[in-house]
Design a protein around this motif. Structure first.
Motif, mmCIF file in Angstrom:
data_model
loop_
_atom_site.group_PDB
_atom_site.id
_atom_site.type_symbol
_atom_site.label_atom_id
_atom_site.label_comp_id
_atom_site.label_asym_id
_atom_site.label_seq_id
_atom_site.Cartn_x
_atom_site.Cartn_y
_atom_site.Cartn_z
ATOM 1 N N UNK A 116 21.602 55.144 86.453
ATOM 2 C CA UNK A 116 21.596 54.493 87.769
ATOM 3 C C UNK A 116 21.276 53.005 87.669
ATOM 4 N N UNK A 117 20.473 52.625 86.694
ATOM 5 C CA UNK A 117 20.195 51.202 86.487
ATOM 6 C C UNK A 117 21.445 50.486 85.980
ATOM 7 N N UNK A 139 10.170 49.095 96.522
ATOM 8 C CA UNK A 139 10.034 50.532 96.323
ATOM 9 C C UNK A 139 9.602 50.876 94.903
ATOM 10 N N UNK A 140 10.237 50.258 93.910
ATOM 11 C CA UNK A 140 10.003 50.679 92.520
ATOM 12 C C UNK A 140 8.890 49.909 91.822
ATOM 13 N N UNK A 188 -0.423 54.166 85.982
ATOM 14 C CA UNK A 188 0.141 55.513 86.010
ATOM 15 C C UNK A 188 0.989 55.841 87.230
ATOM 16 N N UNK A 189 1.036 54.966 88.230
ATOM 17 C CA UNK A 189 1.942 55.238 89.340
ATOM 18 C C UNK A 189 3.133 54.272 89.323
ATOM 19 N N UNK A 191 6.744 53.512 88.744
ATOM 20 C CA UNK A 191 8.047 54.144 88.521
ATOM 21 C C UNK A 191 9.197 53.128 88.533
ATOM 22 N N UNK A 194 12.129 55.319 85.771
ATOM 23 C CA UNK A 194 11.820 56.665 86.264
ATOM 24 C C UNK A 194 10.916 57.423 85.293
ATOM 25 N N UNK A 195 9.900 58.060 85.834
ATOM 26 C CA UNK A 195 8.960 58.843 85.027
ATOM 27 C C UNK A 195 9.725 59.927 84.262
ATOM 28 N N UNK A 196 9.343 60.156 83.030
ATOM 29 C CA UNK A 196 9.978 61.214 82.242
ATOM 30 C C UNK A 196 10.843 60.657 81.128
ATOM 31 N N UNK A 201 5.896 55.832 79.577
ATOM 32 C CA UNK A 201 4.925 56.625 78.824
ATOM 33 C C UNK A 201 5.248 58.103 78.975
ATOM 34 N N UNK A 202 5.250 58.913 77.925
ATOM 35 C CA UNK A 202 4.828 58.556 76.566
ATOM 36 C C UNK A 202 5.942 58.025 75.663
#
Lengths: 240, 240, 240
Positions: A116-117, A139-140, A188-189, A191, A194-196, A201-202
């Motif tokens: 998507x990027x 948003x991101x 940690x918040x 995104x 995208x997380x994952x 991370x990681x």
């Protein structure tokens, strides 16, 4: 002997992104440098290549004869930290990657992006420049502040960056063999990626093998949304 | 009716690792046991096998006729908790795994390690013993304290462990069929195992199927860096 | 212009699940709606299909002529939010998914479950109804409160839900093409779905592509265990 802190900003930023963090560190008596990267900032020459980005920081370090360095890279700045570590390893005591890219030899930032990027980047790359629209930034990148603050950051501290910094393949022949201690500071918040599978991370942390791990809540722009907590993490991540 | 708490330490530790946590639990009027595992501690016989480790705890439980147990395993201690649950299930009300291994029948700790650990383990396994150097301890196990505290823990509470505890395949024929309630306490900035594919959570947590989940910030050695918060988690993880 | 908040409950709940959260929002002067979904609640007609569930909420929105909506779905409620967004997109300013399912065209909730849930669901689906036993509720859904509180929630606010809401394939032809802004609120110690491959986050979050991310500690039932903090997250997730 105290360390000297060299803070390397990310894309769409320049050295002023560190104003709040640097102030807090300096109030503790620490020596802090926040140089701008070539091809970044409101009036930059956006024809700069990734190598030009690296050169501008290497030159800064040599001119100021910086030693005993803790070098922190945020986001895109991680790739500059990697190259600087290859070129000037003897000046550096610790590397810190803060929601940052850790590339392997021959990869580009663009290679790390989710599909998507790739679609979005096609639209926002114009005339050697990439500029991220406010809606995506909001948003991101900086969902953890009021709208007013988000606008203030975007209007005053956000500018285009040289396109080549995202598209150039980065040579990193020796980074993996370096034994400089390294730390992760993970907001940690965040995104912004995208997380994952494609996240900070990681994925990128584990490319460092042995590293010290520090976490704080906060978005990609936690350097603006919570500079106090980020500075505490920098202290923890860099203590001997 | 109150539970009796049986705390099982991890590798390179002995029962004294629980000093701070046990003190807080006892101050709440709780009955707490922190036996040493065979092959662990400064003066142990390092020729102990994994079965010897298990036997030493089974024997302790029988000698003291412990019942109504909440059994908590930290790190390597998880494998002892698993075997104890197989052998003495009727004595146990709940299992707690705190950044701990959960093995399947026939696996060893060594089988769970990422390739980089296999390289390191080759160097640090000597004469039936494994000893982790301070530099790795500092970065991977206890990044969340000052250097002084890290040294104090290493000098006073860190010792070799029997090599077989890492290399022996562990028989676990019935663990999966047990219905004892189980909880996870996850110290979320622990990267003693690399986060993700080889990490503590959710890999080992999900092997428990149905479990209660509790999280706290902290390193692998949060029993030293934040015993107060860990104790709160133990209370929450074990309440009916 | 203020938003109107439409809160969509999950399985085994009805509109009263939002009592605490709605009270806090209303104390801030906000307009809040918490309609029950067909086939849910102690005295519902459990023969309801997933389409009936959707219709009951669409009808509520039309009857009350709700506009300028922030629509939040919890758990199963996410699928209702998705369908409502397809049918009444012009009424909606933002979607919020709180530990919620985000389905793709033709998927059911059941399709998203890990194998162990398939075994359990076979036993707990009776006469068009699904009822989750207290023991699983306690461990997986609400481990973050005292036993008394868990019982109080289960006895007073937990009831069967229509089986079809879990088994029906949901048509979602246009959801992916909608450009309504969306947010995630993630209660990070929720293991009602096992963390990881089958978990809420990042699996379902990433199906939203661009989204704002907000996190809080808490179980699946954080609407009962920490309504204050959840409400703060709702405000942050929905601010412009």
């Amino acid at each position: 002997m105290q360390y000297t802190y060299l803070l390397i900003h990310g894309s769409w930023h320049d050295g002023r992104a560190w104003n709040d963090v640097a102030k807090i560190l300096r109030n503790q008596g620490l020596d802090v440098h926040t140089p701008p990267i070539a091809g970044h900032g409101p009036h930059a020459d956006y024809r700069a290549s990734h190598a030009d980005c690296v050169d501008s920081i290497v030159e800064y370090v040599r001119q100021h004869n910086l030693k005993n360095l803790v070098v922190l890279g945020h986001s895109f700045g991680g790739t500059i930290v990697q190259r600087l570590a290859e070129i000037e390893s003897s000046r550096i005591k610790r590397l810190i990657f803060h929601n940052a890219f850790v590339l392997r030899d021959g990869e580009s930032l663009y290679d790390m992006y989710p599909p998507i990027f790739h679609e979005i980047w096609e639209k926002i790359t114009i005339d050697n420049k990439i500029m991220l629209p406010f809606e995506i930034f909001r948003e991101l990148f900086i969902g953890d502040v009021e709208l007013e603050k988000a606008k203030e950051v975007y209007d005053n501290f956000w500018s285009p960056c040289c396109a080549a910094s995202h598209y150039d393949k980065v040579p990193l022949k020796t980074f993996e063999s370096l034994s400089i201690p390294r730390s992760i500071i993970y907001a940690s918040t965040d995104n912004a990626l995208p997380v994952g599978e494609y996240g900070w991370h990681p994925k990128f942390s584990n490319r460092l093998n042995i590293y010290r791990f520090t976490e704080l809540p906060g978005s990609h722009e936690v350097l603006f949304s919570n500079p106090q907590k980020l500075t505490e993490c920098i202290i923890h991540a860099s203590r001997p």
